[in-house]
Structures are given as C-alpha cells and as structure tokens.
Design a protein around this motif. Structure first.
Motif, mmCIF file in Angstrom:
data_model
loop_
_atom_site.group_PDB
_atom_site.id
_atom_site.type_symbol
_atom_site.label_atom_id
_atom_site.label_comp_id
_atom_site.label_asym_id
_atom_site.label_seq_id
_atom_site.Cartn_x
_atom_site.Cartn_y
_atom_site.Cartn_z
ATOM 1 N N ASP A 181 0.967 -1.285 0.116
ATOM 2 C CA ASP A 181 -0.109 0.095 0.003
ATOM 3 C C ASP A 181 0.758 1.441 0.296
ATOM 4 O O ASP A 181 0.440 2.321 -0.178
ATOM 5 C CB ASP A 181 -0.797 -0.140 1.415
ATOM 6 N N LEU A 182 2.168 1.288 0.226
ATOM 7 C CA LEU A 182 3.025 2.273 0.174
ATOM 8 C C LEU A 182 3.272 2.792 -0.974
ATOM 9 O O LEU A 182 3.609 4.012 -1.323
ATOM 10 C CB LEU A 182 4.182 1.829 1.170
ATOM 11 N N GLU A 183 3.168 2.157 -2.140
ATOM 12 C CA GLU A 183 3.481 2.425 -3.585
ATOM 13 C C GLU A 183 4.838 3.087 -3.747
ATOM 14 O O GLU A 183 4.962 3.976 -4.229
ATOM 15 C CB GLU A 183 2.293 3.408 -4.058
ATOM 16 N N VAL A 184 5.666 2.718 -3.132
ATOM 17 C CA VAL A 184 7.198 3.006 -3.239
ATOM 18 C C VAL A 184 7.434 3.452 -4.275
ATOM 19 O O VAL A 184 8.452 4.066 -4.779
ATOM 20 C CB VAL A 184 8.221 2.358 -2.169
ATOM 21 N N GLU A 185 7.146 2.368 -5.433
ATOM 22 C CA GLU A 185 7.667 2.343 -6.761
ATOM 23 C C GLU A 185 7.436 3.838 -7.483
ATOM 24 O O GLU A 185 8.195 4.397 -8.401
ATOM 25 C CB GLU A 185 7.181 1.347 -7.678
ATOM 26 N N ARG A 186 6.373 4.425 -6.988
ATOM 27 C CA ARG A 186 5.895 5.773 -7.330
ATOM 28 C C ARG A 186 6.947 6.945 -7.194
ATOM 29 O O ARG A 186 7.020 8.145 -7.899
ATOM 30 C CB ARG A 186 4.635 6.093 -7.050
ATOM 31 N N LEU A 187 7.807 6.605 -6.054
ATOM 32 C CA LEU A 187 8.942 7.710 -5.855
ATOM 33 C C LEU A 187 9.839 7.893 -7.262
ATOM 34 O O LEU A 187 10.123 8.936 -7.259
ATOM 35 C CB LEU A 187 9.757 7.116 -4.829
ATOM 36 N N ARG A 188 10.100 6.740 -7.861
ATOM 37 C CA ARG A 188 11.162 6.863 -8.993
ATOM 38 C C ARG A 188 10.544 7.834 -10.231
ATOM 39 O O ARG A 188 11.288 8.519 -10.655
ATOM 40 C CB ARG A 188 11.161 5.590 -9.758
ATOM 41 N N GLY A 189 9.338 7.800 -10.234
ATOM 42 C CA GLY A 189 8.721 8.713 -11.353
ATOM 43 C C GLY A 189 8.302 10.190 -10.912
ATOM 44 O O GLY A 189 7.715 10.980 -11.612
ATOM 45 N N GLY A 190 8.397 10.238 -9.531
ATOM 46 C CA GLY A 190 8.066 11.607 -8.876
ATOM 47 C C GLY A 190 6.774 11.603 -8.840
ATOM 48 O O GLY A 190 6.325 12.929 -8.421
ATOM 49 N N ASP A 191 5.844 10.597 -8.655
ATOM 50 C CA ASP A 191 4.524 10.801 -8.623
ATOM 51 C C ASP A 191 4.186 10.704 -7.070
ATOM 52 O O ASP A 191 2.938 11.071 -6.693
ATOM 53 C CB ASP A 191 3.545 9.488 -9.226
ATOM 54 N N LYS A 192 5.206 10.351 -6.177
ATOM 55 C CA LYS A 192 5.172 10.400 -4.826
ATOM 56 C C LYS A 192 6.136 10.917 -4.130
ATOM 57 O O LYS A 192 7.258 10.691 -4.651
ATOM 58 C CB LYS A 192 4.684 9.123 -4.153
ATOM 59 N N SER A 193 5.963 11.550 -3.003
ATOM 60 C CA SER A 193 7.095 12.000 -2.385
ATOM 61 C C SER A 193 7.442 11.677 -1.229
ATOM 62 O O SER A 193 6.783 10.539 -0.672
ATOM 63 C CB SER A 193 6.760 13.693 -1.757
ATOM 64 N N TRP A 194 8.779 11.592 -0.746
ATOM 65 C CA TRP A 194 9.383 10.823 0.504
ATOM 66 C C TRP A 194 8.461 11.374 1.593
ATOM 67 O O TRP A 194 8.282 10.460 2.398
ATOM 68 C CB TRP A 194 10.731 11.206 0.538
ATOM 69 N N ALA A 195 7.934 12.407 1.790
ATOM 70 C CA ALA A 195 7.371 12.977 2.946
ATOM 71 C C ALA A 195 5.883 12.119 3.135
ATOM 72 O O ALA A 195 5.447 11.728 4.098
ATOM 73 C CB ALA A 195 6.906 14.427 2.777
ATOM 74 N N GLU A 196 5.123 11.872 1.799
ATOM 75 C CA GLU A 196 3.988 11.006 1.748
ATOM 76 C C GLU A 196 4.213 9.661 2.128
ATOM 77 O O GLU A 196 3.616 9.274 3.013
ATOM 78 C CB GLU A 196 3.252 11.122 0.443
ATOM 79 N N VAL A 197 5.471 8.930 1.810
ATOM 80 C CA VAL A 197 5.848 7.885 2.212
ATOM 81 C C VAL A 197 6.225 7.746 3.753
ATOM 82 O O VAL A 197 5.393 6.848 4.375
ATOM 83 C CB VAL A 197 7.040 7.238 1.282
ATOM 84 N N PHE A 198 6.921 8.829 4.378
ATOM 85 C CA PHE A 198 7.205 8.647 5.629
ATOM 86 C C PHE A 198 5.902 8.937 6.414
ATOM 87 O O PHE A 198 5.789 8.171 7.525
ATOM 88 C CB PHE A 198 8.208 9.711 6.084
ATOM 89 N N ALA A 199 4.977 9.608 5.813
ATOM 90 C CA ALA A 199 3.769 9.860 6.810
ATOM 91 C C ALA A 199 3.100 8.548 6.794
ATOM 92 O O ALA A 199 2.356 8.176 7.799
ATOM 93 C CB ALA A 199 2.968 10.977 6.029
ATOM 94 N N GLN A 200 2.839 7.751 5.777
ATOM 95 C CA GLN A 200 2.020 6.486 5.568
ATOM 96 C C GLN A 200 2.762 5.336 6.704
ATOM 97 O O GLN A 200 2.244 4.826 7.098
ATOM 98 C CB GLN A 200 2.016 5.829 3.990
ATOM 99 N N VAL A 201 4.326 5.468 6.354
ATOM 100 C CA VAL A 201 4.821 4.379 7.288
ATOM 101 C C VAL A 201 4.638 4.776 8.658
ATOM 102 O O VAL A 201 4.625 3.659 9.326
ATOM 103 C CB VAL A 201 6.500 4.679 6.970
#
Length: 366
Positions: free
Chosen positions: A173-193
């Motif tokens: 559910d973290l969708e970390v692969e979207r980081l590579r394309g810039g569709d998701k920020s590290w801030a969003e990932v860390f908030a979900q984590v």
C-alpha cells in the motif's frame, strides 16, 4: 471461448446490471441480521479463544484456544473487515458497521487499503501497469511482465509472503515505486510509514505483550498461540486471494486493451480476470465469500451473503453468451497458482502487445 460481438458484450452488461438492481432492491433486515450475527460469532470466538489460551497449561486448551482465535481473525479479516470496507453494508447506516469507521485486525491501516484495493485494484482489475495487485509488485504472474533474474526466487518469495501476508499488504500500500517517477514524495511515504507503525504497534502490543502478560506464568504459550493464529489467518487469506486472481485461467490485459472501455467491457474484464472456488456454506463464509471471486469483482459493493444466490444467474449468463466461468476446488486452484508461480519464475518470451479494438482484444486474452 468464442468471439463475442460488441453488441453482445453490451447486452451481457445490461443483464448484469439487472442482477445488481435486483439485489439492491431486495436488501433488507435479513441481510442486516446476517452481518450482525457473523460479527457476534466472531467476537464470541475471539473471547473464548483468548480465555482458552489462558488455560493453556493443558495442551488441548492451547489447541482449542489457538484454533478459535485463528477462526475469529479469519472471519474478522475476510467476511467482516474486507466486505465492510468495500461499503457492502453502508446502506444499513449503522456507524459501527460502516466503511468510513471500520478498522480491521491487520497491521495495514484500512484507509491505505481502501485506496489501493477498492479503487486501483477493482477499477483496473488485471490491467498490467495499473493493477498493482498483480503479483503485489513482488511476483511475475503474467507472461506480459518482462522477465528479470530476480524472479528466479519467486517461489521462495511467495512462500515467505503467505505467513506474513498482512505485512506484504501494508508495504504494498506504500506504492514506493511511484517515488522513481516523482508521482509520490518521500514525505508522503514517511507519513504512511508512521501510520503503519502506529497501527502495527497497537496490534503487537495487544497480541504479543498485553494478553501474554495477563496470562502471567503462561506468557509464552499465549504469545505462541497468538502468533500462530495470526500466521494461520495470513496463510488462509493469501491462499484464497491468490486462488481468486492467479490460476492459469485468469486473464491479464494491457492498458491499450481497456482504452475507451464501456460498462459491458468492464464487466467482461472482471469475469475473465477472476476465478471461483467450490465448497460448502461454511467454507464460503470463512473465505469471506471471496470464493465467489467472479461475483465479487462484478459486484464489489453488494452484500457478500448474496453472492451465493447471484452466482447461478451469472453462470447461466456466461453459458448463454458462450463465456468462460472459471471455478474449481481449493486444492485444484492452489496447485494452478503455484504452477504459475514456478513457470513464470523462469525466462519466458514476453508476448507482443495485443493493442487494438477493445472487443477482440478482450476475447483474445481469455
């Protein structure tokens, strides 16, 4: 299967809409009693299971307690949590049994799962590049996925995923692969984590600290019982879900194939991408009625207890239009899933894209 015309696909869709309308019009007190009864049984099983584990100085009590707790967790995850979060019971307007308020007994926060599952998976079922549930970004489960040496280990990955499935879902559910394309920020990932860790922390304290401590000298048997119940629930959920999505009969599609998709074509894709499981009433309840995976994908927000009555009508429609209705036993479908996992771990040629008119493309995919 035979080639089906665009007119037939749209007629197929209209017939399915009629089935859906019939169920919506007939929802009522019998359905409400069903889900409330299942919740009551689930809670009774959890209480009795934990109580028996507190008496686990006797081996039969430990076995009975662990079995009762595992059954309670399976019911909560499959027939209750999954289906409540789909909004299947929102029509009751009961704030205690509503998709906006329910939080399930898993490490994955319900809010994360509702987006990746209810939206991404059910809208883009089996569309490569859109449906992230194809292999959960971990496994190669379609020959259209390019092969990489990494996939040689996927039988092992799948064997590890099964007992830790709830953690796999949370990470998925973290969708970390979207980081590579810039569709998701590290801030969003860390908030979900942080949300996952908070939820997982509460689950860990409940099952691995609080209840074992309450058991006093029986701390270790209760801890092991709780761990076994969680692993059993995870393996069961993994098995049922994979059997509904990944036997050889389940088709996958390209983005080109679903471009400009009509309502009828969406229904057809749900049918071709899903497989059912055969069994008795208790088996279907324990599977969260996801043993009726075809009906669930066609009608994800209809009450799960109605799939059994809907299934014969859907099957009759498939026979009428010459469409496949894929179903089989749990053993048969599990074997087919593992066969696919092993076969696609090896380098196989990637088929050329079947882009073009949606109607022939869909029929060719089956």
């Amino acid at each position: 299967m035979k080639t089906i015309s665009e007119a037939e696909i749209e007629e197929f869709g209209r017939e399915l809409d009629k089935i859906r309308d019939d169920v919506i019009a007939s929802r009522g007190e019998d359905d409400a009693r069903y889900i409330r009864r299942v919740i009551a049984v689930q809670r009774a099983l959890e209480v009795s299971g934990r109580a028996l584990l507190f008496a686990s100085v006797l081996p039969p009590a430990w076995l009975a307690g662990t079995a009762a707790l595992a059954t309670a967790k399976i019911l909560e995850n499959m027939e209750i949590g999954h289906n409540v979060l789909h909004g299947q019971w929102d029509w009751m307007r009961d704030p205690a049994i509503h998709s906006s308020t329910w939080e399930w007994d898993l490490v994955s926060p319900a809010r994360h799962w509702k987006y990746t599952h209810n939206y991404l998976h059910h809208k883009w079922t089996n569309v490569l590049g859109k449906d992230r549930d194809i292999g959960f970004v971990l496994l190669r489960l379609s020959p259209e996925q390019p092969w990489h040496p990494y996939y040689l280990g996927q039988p092992l990955y799948n064997a590890i995923l099964a007992p830790f499935f709830e953690w796999g879902v949370a990470l998925h559910d973290l969708e970390v692969e979207r980081l590579r394309g810039g569709d998701k920020s590290w801030a969003e990932v860390f908030a979900q984590v942080r949300e996952i860790l908070r939820k997982a922390g509460r689950q860990a304290v409940k099952d691995y600290v609080a209840f074992p401590l309450l058991a006093g000298p029986l701390f270790l048997p209760v801890l092991i019982g709780n761990f076994t119940a969680n692993m059993t629930r995870n393996v069961w959920a993994h098995t049922v879900i994979f059997c509904g999505h990944f036997p050889d009969e389940a088709a996958t599609f390209t983005e080109e194939q679903v471009e400009g998709e009509t309502r009828g074509e969406w229904y057809l894709r749900q049918l071709l991408g899903s497989c059912n499981l055969t069994g008795g009433s208790l088996f279907h309840i324990m599977a969260g009625n996801l043993s009726y995976q075809i009906e669930h994908h066609l009608f994800p927000d209809l009450p799960s207890n109605r799939y059994a009555e809907v299934a014969p009508r859907v099957r009759a429609l498939c026979e009428r239009f010459g469409l496949p209705y894929n179903t089989g036993s749990l053993l048969r479908q599990t074997a087919r899933v593992w066969k696919r996992v092993f076969r696609l771990a090896l380098p196989t040629p990637t088929p050329k894209s079947r882009a073009g008119c949606p109607t022939p493309a869909l029929t060719q995919a089956a």
